[in-house]
Write a protein that holds these residues in place. Structure first.
Motif, PDB file in Angstrom:
ATOM      1  N   LEU A  37      -4.282 -11.028  -7.602  1.00 43.65           N
ATOM      2  CA  LEU A  37      -4.563 -12.525  -8.122  1.00 43.65           C
ATOM      3  C   LEU A  37      -4.170 -13.545  -6.862  1.00 43.65           C
ATOM      4  CD1 LEU A  37      -5.424 -14.571 -10.647  1.00 43.65           C
ATOM      5  CD2 LEU A  37      -2.795 -14.465 -11.100  1.00 43.65           C
ATOM      6  N   ILE A  38      -5.186 -14.539  -6.655  1.00 43.56           N
ATOM      7  CA  ILE A  38      -4.763 -15.346  -5.522  1.00 43.56           C
ATOM      8  C   ILE A  38      -4.678 -16.629  -5.928  1.00 43.56           C
ATOM      9  CG2 ILE A  38      -5.546 -16.652  -3.540  1.00 43.56           C
ATOM     10  CD1 ILE A  38      -7.194 -13.925  -2.763  1.00 43.56           C
ATOM     11  N   LEU A  39      -3.729 -17.420  -5.983  1.00 40.03           N
ATOM     12  CA  LEU A  39      -3.408 -18.841  -6.561  1.00 40.03           C
ATOM     13  C   LEU A  39      -3.547 -19.757  -5.356  1.00 40.03           C
ATOM     14  CD1 LEU A  39      -0.371 -18.626  -9.023  1.00 40.03           C
ATOM     15  CD2 LEU A  39      -2.739 -18.289  -9.335  1.00 40.03           C
ATOM     16  N   ARG A  40      -4.598 -20.497  -5.249  1.00 39.43           N
ATOM     17  CA  ARG A  40      -4.861 -21.471  -4.427  1.00 39.43           C
ATOM     18  C   ARG A  40      -4.506 -22.755  -4.816  1.00 39.43           C
ATOM     19  NH1 ARG A  40     -10.988 -19.768  -2.338  1.00 39.43           N
ATOM     20  NH2 ARG A  40     -10.406 -17.966  -0.993  1.00 39.43           N
ATOM     21  N   ASN A  41      -3.699 -23.398  -4.298  1.00 42.26           N
ATOM     22  CA  ASN A  41      -2.628 -24.442  -4.652  1.00 42.26           C
ATOM     23  C   ASN A  41      -3.217 -25.701  -4.011  1.00 42.26           C
ATOM     24  OD1 ASN A  41      -1.240 -22.802  -6.469  1.00 42.26           O
ATOM     25  ND2 ASN A  41      -0.193 -22.032  -4.487  1.00 42.26           N
ATOM     26  N   GLY A  42      -2.864 -27.078  -4.704  1.00 38.84           N
ATOM     27  CA  GLY A  42      -3.303 -28.193  -3.975  1.00 38.84           C
ATOM     28  C   GLY A  42      -1.888 -28.599  -3.127  1.00 38.84           C
ATOM     29  N   TYR A  43      -1.897 -29.772  -2.454  1.00 40.92           N
ATOM     30  CA  TYR A  43      -0.856 -30.070  -1.568  1.00 40.92           C
ATOM     31  C   TYR A  43       0.317 -30.414  -2.538  1.00 40.92           C
ATOM     32  CZ  TYR A  43       0.793 -32.938   2.406  1.00 40.92           C
ATOM     33  OH  TYR A  43       1.587 -33.544   3.439  1.00 40.92           O
ATOM     34  N   TYR A  44       1.316 -29.818  -2.096  1.00 42.02           N
ATOM     35  CA  TYR A  44       2.679 -29.989  -2.653  1.00 42.02           C
ATOM     36  C   TYR A  44       3.243 -31.287  -2.585  1.00 42.02           C
ATOM     37  CZ  TYR A  44       2.844 -24.731  -2.758  1.00 42.02           C
ATOM     38  OH  TYR A  44       2.522 -23.356  -3.267  1.00 42.02           O
ATOM     39  N   PHE A  45       3.576 -31.782  -3.690  1.00 39.04           N
ATOM     40  CA  PHE A  45       4.498 -33.164  -3.713  1.00 39.04           C
ATOM     41  C   PHE A  45       5.805 -32.888  -2.834  1.00 39.04           C
ATOM     42  CE2 PHE A  45       3.680 -33.631  -8.905  1.00 39.04           C
ATOM     43  CZ  PHE A  45       2.300 -34.126  -8.402  1.00 39.04           C
ATOM     44  N   THR A  46       6.385 -31.903  -2.721  1.00 38.20           N
ATOM     45  CA  THR A  46       7.540 -31.725  -1.854  1.00 38.20           C
ATOM     46  C   THR A  46       7.378 -31.794  -0.339  1.00 38.20           C
ATOM     47  OG1 THR A  46       7.043 -29.143  -2.074  1.00 38.20           O
ATOM     48  CG2 THR A  46       8.847 -30.176  -3.506  1.00 38.20           C
ATOM     49  N   LYS A  74       0.812  -1.159   0.028  1.00 36.98           N
ATOM     50  CA  LYS A  74      -0.134   0.000   0.036  1.00 36.98           C
ATOM     51  C   LYS A  74       0.910   1.158   0.181  1.00 36.98           C
ATOM     52  CE  LYS A  74      -4.172   1.881   2.244  1.00 36.98           C
ATOM     53  NZ  LYS A  74      -5.231   1.634   3.238  1.00 36.98           N
ATOM     54  N   THR A  75       1.741   1.199   1.048  1.00 37.14           N
ATOM     55  CA  THR A  75       2.797   2.460   0.841  1.00 37.14           C
ATOM     56  C   THR A  75       3.335   2.658  -0.375  1.00 37.14           C
ATOM     57  OG1 THR A  75       2.965   2.157   3.323  1.00 37.14           O
ATOM     58  CG2 THR A  75       4.611   3.593   2.243  1.00 37.14           C
ATOM     59  N   SER A  76       4.067   1.546  -0.880  1.00 40.62           N
ATOM     60  CA  SER A  76       4.867   1.809  -2.141  1.00 40.62           C
ATOM     61  C   SER A  76       3.862   1.985  -3.443  1.00 40.62           C
ATOM     62  CB  SER A  76       5.732   0.429  -2.359  1.00 40.62           C
ATOM     63  OG  SER A  76       6.582   0.543  -1.122  1.00 40.62           O
ATOM     64  N   GLY A  77       2.620   1.686  -3.343  1.00 45.40           N
ATOM     65  CA  GLY A  77       1.727   1.591  -4.582  1.00 45.40           C
ATOM     66  C   GLY A  77       2.080   0.672  -5.507  1.00 45.40           C
ATOM     67  N   VAL A  78       2.466  -0.591  -4.945  1.00 49.14           N
ATOM     68  CA  VAL A  78       2.358  -1.748  -5.863  1.00 49.14           C
ATOM     69  C   VAL A  78       1.066  -1.924  -6.752  1.00 49.14           C
ATOM     70  CG1 VAL A  78       3.047  -4.039  -6.125  1.00 49.14           C
ATOM     71  CG2 VAL A  78       4.464  -2.555  -4.489  1.00 49.14           C
ATOM     72  N   ARG A  79       1.022  -1.878  -7.873  1.00 50.84           N
ATOM     73  CA  ARG A  79      -0.466  -2.114  -8.581  1.00 50.84           C
ATOM     74  C   ARG A  79      -0.925  -3.409  -8.753  1.00 50.84           C
ATOM     75  NH1 ARG A  79       0.759   0.322 -14.248  1.00 50.84           N
ATOM     76  NH2 ARG A  79       2.781  -0.730 -14.134  1.00 50.84           N
ATOM     77  N   ARG A  80      -0.012  -4.634  -8.728  1.00 48.92           N
ATOM     78  CA  ARG A  80      -0.564  -6.008  -9.031  1.00 48.92           C
ATOM     79  C   ARG A  80       0.237  -6.871  -8.088  1.00 48.92           C
ATOM     80  NH1 ARG A  80      -0.135  -4.030 -14.113  1.00 48.92           N
ATOM     81  NH2 ARG A  80       2.079  -5.404 -14.416  1.00 48.92           N
ATOM     82  N   VAL A  81      -0.338  -7.673  -7.442  1.00 49.89           N
ATOM     83  CA  VAL A  81       0.137  -8.720  -6.705  1.00 49.89           C
ATOM     84  C   VAL A  81      -0.459 -10.146  -7.056  1.00 49.89           C
ATOM     85  CG1 VAL A  81       0.308  -9.536  -4.219  1.00 49.89           C
ATOM     86  CG2 VAL A  81       0.475  -7.075  -4.621  1.00 49.89           C
ATOM     87  N   VAL A  82       0.527 -11.068  -7.007  1.00 46.51           N
ATOM     88  CA  VAL A  82       0.125 -12.519  -7.201  1.00 46.51           C
ATOM     89  C   VAL A  82       0.418 -13.012  -5.843  1.00 46.51           C
ATOM     90  CG1 VAL A  82       0.463 -14.698  -8.117  1.00 46.51           C
ATOM     91  CG2 VAL A  82       0.552 -12.555  -9.550  1.00 46.51           C
ATOM     92  N   LEU A  83      -0.692 -13.569  -5.199  1.00 49.70           N
ATOM     93  CA  LEU A  83      -0.484 -14.141  -3.821  1.00 49.70           C
ATOM     94  C   LEU A  83      -0.651 -15.722  -3.987  1.00 49.70           C
ATOM     95  CD1 LEU A  83      -0.486 -13.471  -0.829  1.00 49.70           C
ATOM     96  CD2 LEU A  83      -2.965 -13.622  -0.735  1.00 49.70           C
ATOM     97  N   ILE A  84       0.440 -16.329  -3.181  1.00 50.88           N
ATOM     98  CA  ILE A  84       0.339 -17.857  -3.101  1.00 50.88           C
ATOM     99  C   ILE A  84      -0.418 -18.333  -2.003  1.00 50.88           C
ATOM    100  CG2 ILE A  84       1.854 -19.822  -2.876  1.00 50.88           C
ATOM    101  CD1 ILE A  84       1.931 -18.648  -5.641  1.00 50.88           C
ATOM    102  N   SER A  85      -1.256 -18.950  -2.060  1.00 56.77           N
ATOM    103  CA  SER A  85      -2.386 -19.672  -1.117  1.00 56.77           C
ATOM    104  C   SER A  85      -2.510 -20.810  -1.220  1.00 56.77           C
ATOM    105  CB  SER A  85      -3.739 -18.671  -1.132  1.00 56.77           C
ATOM    106  OG  SER A  85      -4.498 -18.902   0.022  1.00 56.77           O
ATOM    107  N   SER A  86      -3.567 -21.455  -0.670  1.00 53.34           N
ATOM    108  CA  SER A  86      -3.750 -22.788  -0.686  1.00 53.34           C
ATOM    109  C   SER A  86      -5.291 -23.236  -0.595  1.00 53.34           C
ATOM    110  CB  SER A  86      -3.211 -23.741   0.450  1.00 53.34           C
ATOM    111  OG  SER A  86      -3.411 -24.866   0.743  1.00 53.34           O
ATOM    112  N   VAL A  87      -5.391 -24.518  -1.351  1.00 55.17           N
ATOM    113  CA  VAL A  87      -6.893 -25.085  -1.225  1.00 55.17           C
ATOM    114  C   VAL A  87      -7.061 -25.291   0.505  1.00 55.17           C
ATOM    115  CG1 VAL A  87      -8.163 -27.060  -1.383  1.00 55.17           C
ATOM    116  CG2 VAL A  87      -6.821 -26.339  -3.233  1.00 55.17           C
ATOM    117  N   GLY A  88      -8.146 -24.696   0.844  1.00 59.38           N
ATOM    118  CA  GLY A  88      -8.431 -24.768   1.973  1.00 59.38           C
ATOM    119  C   GLY A  88      -8.569 -23.318   2.815  1.00 59.38           C
TER     120      GLY A  88
END
Length: 292
Positions: free
Chosen positions: A139-148, A97-111
């Motif tokens: 943009l929120i990416l809700r990901n499955g359970y990681y193989f790792t 918010k302070t820096s005025g970043v216009r676009r964010v891709v956020l890594i999230s999870s199923v659940g």
């Protein structure tokens, strides 16, 4: 375009960084330990060193960014991992918010759609909320359970066992985190989202833990038995490994909160389906680790 990445030493962030570099972008990598970066990636990136818990560092590091890939780290050894995740996400959102970043891709999870009751996934749900409140296009990416996550089972896999608290026959999305990094990089380069959008990353197909044990066994050439244990037994094992009560609760609830009829909010579609199979990942990544 100036694109920043947190978590660039991890499986998702490192893959995104490499693809952005190949696309002609010099990403800005926000890292705590630059020595963990791949030397080739570091040479072709702008590397800024600091702690994601430090608001002043984050504000300076995000200044001038057009877009940001944000990965909230999970520190299982912290006294209270969920509280630490919340503090990091709050600091990151304030910097955006302070820096005025216009676009964010956020890594999230199923659940994360549950918001509460899914252990450390609740920390990702909080990340979704605080970044949505910044006013940036999210943009929120809700990901499955990681193989790792199977790296946490290396010792027992060497003994031919795999342990879970999830029912053996309950399918759920499993995904290679490198595929998540590729989706994130593609969306960062496209920049074609506004307000808050959700996209799932589900891997090639849903798998039950029973199927996972079978696939791993077939690839490594020996039978892998599956032990389905109660939550209390899993919690006891994690405490014996030295984790705090808060960490144990967060880890156990990551599974228990997604049982009993839970269905992901985003259905599987061609958009959410990624190519890397568990069998190919085991052959190329897990099997060598088991042999080490």
């Amino acid at each position: 375009m100036t694109i920043g990445i947190t978590g660039a030493t991890g499986n998702v962030g490192s893959r995104s960084a490499r693809l952005l570099i190949q696309a002609g972008i010099r990403p800005r990598l926000l890292v705590r330990d630059p020595a963990r970066l791949d030397p080739g990636t570091a040479e072709l990136s702008e590397v800024v060193r600091g702690d994601l818990l430090d608001p002043a560092f984050l504000t300076a590091a995000t200044e001038g960014l057009d877009a940001l890939l944000w990965i909230t780290p999970e520190n299982f050894t912290a006294p209270d991992p969920l509280a630490e995740m919340a503090a990091i996400a709050a600091a990151g959102a304030a910097a955006v918010k302070t820096s005025g970043v216009r676009r964010v891709v956020l890594i999230s999870s199923v659940g994360a759609e549950r918001r509460h009751g899914a252990g450390l996934i609740d920390g990702l749900a909080q990340s979704e909320e605080v970044f949505a409140a910044t006013g940036a296009d999210l943009l929120i990416l809700r990901n499955g359970y990681y193989f790792t996550n199977l790296f946490g089972n290396l010792d027992e896999l060497r003994d031919g066992r795999l342990t879970t608290t999830m029912p053996a026959d309950r399918p759920m999305p499993w995904v290679d985190p490198r595929d998540v990094g590729e989706v994130a990089a593609a969306r960062l380069l496209a920049g074609n989202w506004s307000a808050t959008e959700l996209q799932a990353v589900h891997g090639p197909r849903d798998l039950s833990w029973g199927e996972v044990a079978e696939i791993v066994g077939l690839v490594i050439g020996r039978k892998v038995g599956l032990d389905v244990v109660p939550d209390d037994a899993m919690a006891a094992g994690l405490r014996q490994a030295g984790l705090s009560d808060a960490a144990v609760d967060g880890l156990v609830r990551m599974t228990s909160g997604l049982r009993d009829g839970f269905e992901p909010e985003q259905p599987r579609t061609p958009i959410t389906t990624t190519p890397t199979t568990l069998a190919s990942w085991v052959a190329g990544t897990l099997a060598p680790a088991l042999a080490a």
